[in-house]
Scaffold this active site. Structure first.
Site, PDB file in Angstrom:
ATOM      1  N   ASP A 289      33.306 -84.939  88.936  1.00  0.00           N
ATOM      2  CA  ASP A 289      34.534 -84.230  89.317  1.00  0.00           C
ATOM      3  C   ASP A 289      35.685 -85.128  88.909  1.00  0.00           C
ATOM      4  O   ASP A 289      35.766 -86.281  89.339  1.00  0.00           O
ATOM      5  CB  ASP A 289      34.573 -84.007  90.838  1.00  0.00           C
ATOM      6  CG  ASP A 289      33.549 -82.973  91.301  1.00  0.00           C
ATOM      7  OD1 ASP A 289      32.946 -82.311  90.449  1.00  0.00           O
ATOM      8  OD2 ASP A 289      33.354 -82.846  92.523  1.00  0.00           O
ATOM      9  N   ASP A 447      31.652 -71.480  94.175  1.00  0.00           N
ATOM     10  CA  ASP A 447      31.976 -72.383  95.286  1.00  0.00           C
ATOM     11  C   ASP A 447      31.916 -71.600  96.604  1.00  0.00           C
ATOM     12  O   ASP A 447      32.964 -71.251  97.175  1.00  0.00           O
ATOM     13  CB  ASP A 447      33.395 -72.951  95.108  1.00  0.00           C
ATOM     14  CG  ASP A 447      33.529 -73.760  93.827  1.00  0.00           C
ATOM     15  OD1 ASP A 447      32.680 -74.615  93.573  1.00  0.00           O
ATOM     16  OD2 ASP A 447      34.503 -73.512  93.081  1.00  0.00           O
TER      17      ASP A 447
END
Ligand code: 1PR
Length: 592
Positions: A289, A447
Site C-alpha cells: 500500500d 473493500d
C-alpha cells in the site's frame, strides 16, 4: 527429459541478485561477478547491470522485436535488456527479413493483431522468415498467431503455419478462466530453450489456447494441463513459441530467454533437481500500500483496519519502507506477484502522481513476476478542464510496467449502475480497459466491511451465517462494499459486486476485508468462500494473514487461487519463503 547446462567455456551463470539501492540490482555471488569480468561484459549503471553477449556473439547482441503497437511489451523489453541485449524495433517488413533473431510478444486480441500484421504487410514476411527456419521466439499471442485460425471474436484466420484452431478454455465445468498463474509443463521433446525448466512452474495468463492433435504433434515441445492438456510450447528447428510468459516467470523465465538469445552456446547434461511442479500452483502475493507521507515522500504504509496513521501524538503516516526496494526484495524472496495499491489515488489524480509511475518503471526493470497497480483508476477532468479517460490512466500504468490494473471505487459505481439498469454501457473503466487489454489485465479490488445481522432476511443483499458471531451475538453478516479507501459504505454487497464485475469484464478479484486488515488473525474464510464459490474468475484472498497456517487454512477451506499479505512481510515477521515451505509441506502446490 533430462536437463542440460552450458559448458564452462561459454557458461551462463544462474544469477544471484540483491538490491543495493531502490533502482539497482547487483550480483550477490562472486562467481557471477567473475563471470562478468571474464567475458568482458559491461555493467550498465542506470539499469543495475547487464550482460553483453560474449565476444563470439558480440556482433549479435541485438534482438529484433516485433511490437505492432497493440499493447504493453515493456516487460519483454526489460527482460531482454536485463540479459544484456539491445533491441531493434521492427518498423518495416524488411526489418523482419534482416533480423538475426526475432522475438514476437503478441499482445491484445487475435483479430486485431492479424489485422495490423496484414495491413503493414508483415504477415507474409513473417511466414517467410519462419519457413526459412530463422531464429524466432513467439510469446503468448505470438504462439497462437502461428496457427490456422482462432475462435477469439472469430473465426479469424491466423498465419497458418501450424495446423489447428485456437479456442477458448471451457469454463462450463467450473474451470476458472482466464488461466492465470504458475503452472507446470510436460516436456514432449527436446527444446533447447526449456532445458533449464525441469519440473518448475512458469507463468501463464490467457483465456484461449491451442490443442494438441495428430496434425500438429511434430511441432509440440511441451504441453500444460489446465482442465485439459493444451499446447504450452512449440518448436521446429530454430522456430520456437511459448504460450506462457518467460518475461514474467522469474529466474526460470529469464533462463529460457537467455537460452534463446545465446543460441550458439553448447549444452551439457545437468543433474535433475528435486522440485516437482505438477499443476497450477497457489500464488503468494506481496502487497504494498503506497501513499505520500506528510513530508511528501512516497512510502509503503500499512493500515490497521485501513487506518494507516500511527497512534501517536504526531499521528504520522506509518512508514514501512521504500516501494521499489521492498518490491525487489519480495521478488528475490519468491513472491509470485507484487501489487502496488496507491491508496490515496481516489483523491489524487494518478497521472499527476508521477512518483508512482516512476516506482513502476524502476520496479519493472528488475522484477520479473507480474506487477499489479491500483488506485485512482477512473475518468478524470483536471484543473485546466482537460479530460482523461480511465483507459488513458490505465494505459499509462501499463506503459510504465504494470501487467494488471486494479480498480476499486470505480468498479463499485459501475456494478451499482449495471445492477440498477441491467445494461452494460461499455463505458465503465472496467469495461473499457478489459475490452482493450483483455479481462486478464483487469483486477477488481473489493473493500468490504462486515455488517452484522440477527436475521438474514432483514437485508436485500446476500447474507450468510459466520463462524465468529458479532458483538451482540449476531450470527449473520452481509459484506457491505465501500469506496474511497473504506471511507464510504455503498448500497451493494461484496457478493453482488463480485458477480456483476465478472459480467462486466473483470479477470480477477482482489478480496480484502476491512475488519481483518492488519489484525494478523487470519483471512475471513466465510467471505472468501462466499465469493470464490460465486464467481468463475480467480479470487485473491487478502487481509488478516498473521502466520503461515493462515495461508494453508485459506487454500484448504476455500477456492481462492492466491493469497495476499502485507504487514507480516513488511515487518519481516514471516518471509515469503516460509509461507511457501509450509504450504508445500501441507501438500498445497506452490512455485518454489
Ligand atoms: O478505490 O480504485 O482508488 O483503489 C484504491 C485501492 O487502495 C483499493 O484497492 C483499496 O483496497 C486500497 N486502499 C485504500 N485505502 C486503503 C487503506 O488501507 N487505507 N488499502 C487501501 C487496502 C488492503 C490490502 C492490504 C491487505 C493485507 N489495503 O491490500 O494490503 O488487507 O494486509 P495485511 O496482510 O497486513 O492484513 P481505488
Amino acid at each position: 527429459m533430462e536437463a542440460a547446462t552450458f559448458t564452462s567455456a561459454t557458461q551462463i551463470p544462474t544469477i544471484g541478485l540483491y538490491y543495493s539501492s531502490p533502482t539497482s540490482l547487483c550480483f550477490s555471488d562472486s562467481h557471477s561477478l567473475q563471470f562478468l569480468r571474464r567475458s568482458s561484459h559491461k555493467l550498465k549503471p542506470s539499469k543495475g547491470f547487464s550482460i553483453r553477449a560474449s565476444s563470439s556473439v558480440e556482433d549479435d547482441s541485438v534482438v529484433t522485436l516485433l511490437d505492432y503497437g497493440a499493447g504493453n511489451v515493456r516487460s519483454v523489453r526489460n527482460a531482454i535488456r536485463f540479459l544484456g541485449f539491445d533491441i531493434k524495433d521492427v518498423q518495416t517488413p524488411e526489418d523482419i527479413m534482416n533480423a538475426k533473431r526475432l522475438i514476437f510478444p503478441g499482445v491484445g486480441a487475435f483479430a486485431a493483431a492479424m489485422d495490423v500484421l496484414n495491413k503493414k504487410g508483415m504477415a507474409e514476411v513473417l511466414c517467410a522468415y519462419i519457413k526459412q527456419d530463422r531464429p524466432f521466439l513467439g510469446i503468448c499471442l505470438g504462439l497462437q498467431l502461428l496457427f490456422e485460425s482462432s475462435e477469439e471474436n472469430g473465426p479469424v484466420k491466423g498465419l497458418g503455419l501450424i495446423p489447428g484452431v485456437v479456442g477458448r478454455f471451457d469454463s462450463s465445468n467450473g474451470l476458472r478462466v482466464p488461466h492465470i498463474g504458475w503452472n507446470a509443463l510436460q516436456i514432449r521433446k527436446d527444446s533447447q530453450i526449456l532445458d533449464d525448466i525441469e519440473s518448475r512452474h512458469v507463468y501463464f495468463v490467457h483465456s484461449y489456447r491451442a490443442m494438441p492433435s495428430d496434425d500438429n504433434k511434430e511441432w509440440i515441445s511441451s504441453t500444460c494441463n489446465y482442465g485439459e492438456n493444451f499446447i504450452a510450447s512449440v518448436r521446429r528447428g530454430n522456430v520456437q513459441a511459448v504460450q506462457f510468459h518467460p518475461e514474467k516467470s522469474g529466474d526460470v523465465g529469464l533462463s529460457i530467454l537467455r537460452r534463446f538469445l545465446y543460441q550458439k552456446c553448447e549444452t551439457t547434461k545437468k543433474p535433475p533437481v528435486q522440485r516437482k511442479a505438477s499443476k497450477l500452483a497457489k500464488r503468494v502475493i506481496a502487497c504494498l500500500d503506497v501513499r505520500t507521507n506528510d513530508n511528501g515522500d512516497l512510502v509503503v504504509t500499512k493500515g490497521d483496519q485501513y487506518d494507516v496513521r500511527e497512534n501517536t501524538e504526531e499521528n504520522e503516516v506509518r512508514n514501512l519502507g521504500k516501494p521499489v526496494e521492498l518490491a525487489g526484495q519480495y521478488y528475490l524472496d519468491g513472491a509470485d506477484e507484487v501489487s502496488f495499491l496507491n491508496i490515496t489515488g481516489f483523491r489524487d489524480f494518478p497521472l499527476g502522481d508521477l512518483p508512482m509511475l516512476q516506482v513502476l518503471r524502476y520496479t519493472s526493470e528488475n522484477v520479473f513476476v507480474p506487477l499489479t497497480v491500483g488506485g485512482g483508476i477512473r475518468d478524470f477532468t483536471d484543473g485546466t478542464g482537460r479530460y482523461y479517460s480511465s483507459l488513458e490512466v490505465a494505459s499509462e500504468y501499463f506503459r510504465s510496467g504494470a501487467d494488471k490494473v486494479s480498480i476499486g471505487s470505480d468498479a463499485v459505481y459501475a456494478a451499482e449502475e449495471y445492477l440498477k439498469t441491467g445494461v452494460k454501457t461499455g463505458k465503465s473503466s472496467l469495461e473499457q480497459i478489459s475490452r482493450v487489454y483483455g479481462n486478464q489485465a483487469v483486477v477488481v479490488s473489493i473493500d468490504p466491511r462486515r455488517v452484522y445481522l440477527k436475521d438474514p432476511n432483514n437485508v436485500k443483499f446476500k447474507a450468510i451465517r459466520v463462524r465468529n458471531p458479532g458483538p451482540n451475538g449476531e450470527e449473520y453478516v452481509w459484506y457491505q462494499c465501500t469506496v474511497n479507501g473504506g471511507r464510504e459504505g455503498r448500497p451493494i454487497g461484496a457478493y453482488e459486486l463480485a458477480k456483476a464485475v465478472e459480467e462486466l469484464g473483470a479477470g480477477e478479484i482482489l478480496l480484502n476485508c476491512i475488519d481483518s486488515d492488519g489484525q494478523g488473525k487470519g483471512f475471513d474464510i466465510d467471505l472468501i468462500k462466499l465469493i470464490s464459490d460465486a464467481v468463475s474468475i480467480p479470487v485473491i484472498a487478502s487481509s488478516g494473514a498473521g502466520a503461515v497456517e493462515h495461508f494453508s487454512d485459506v487454500f484448504l477451506e476455500t477456492n481462492a487461487s492466491a493469497a495476499l499479505a502485507a504487514g507480516i512481510f513488511h515487518r519481516n515477521e514471516v518471509p515469503v519463503q516460509s509461507v511457501k515451505e509450509h504450504l508445500s509441506k501441507e501438500g498445497i502446490e506452490v512455485r518454489m
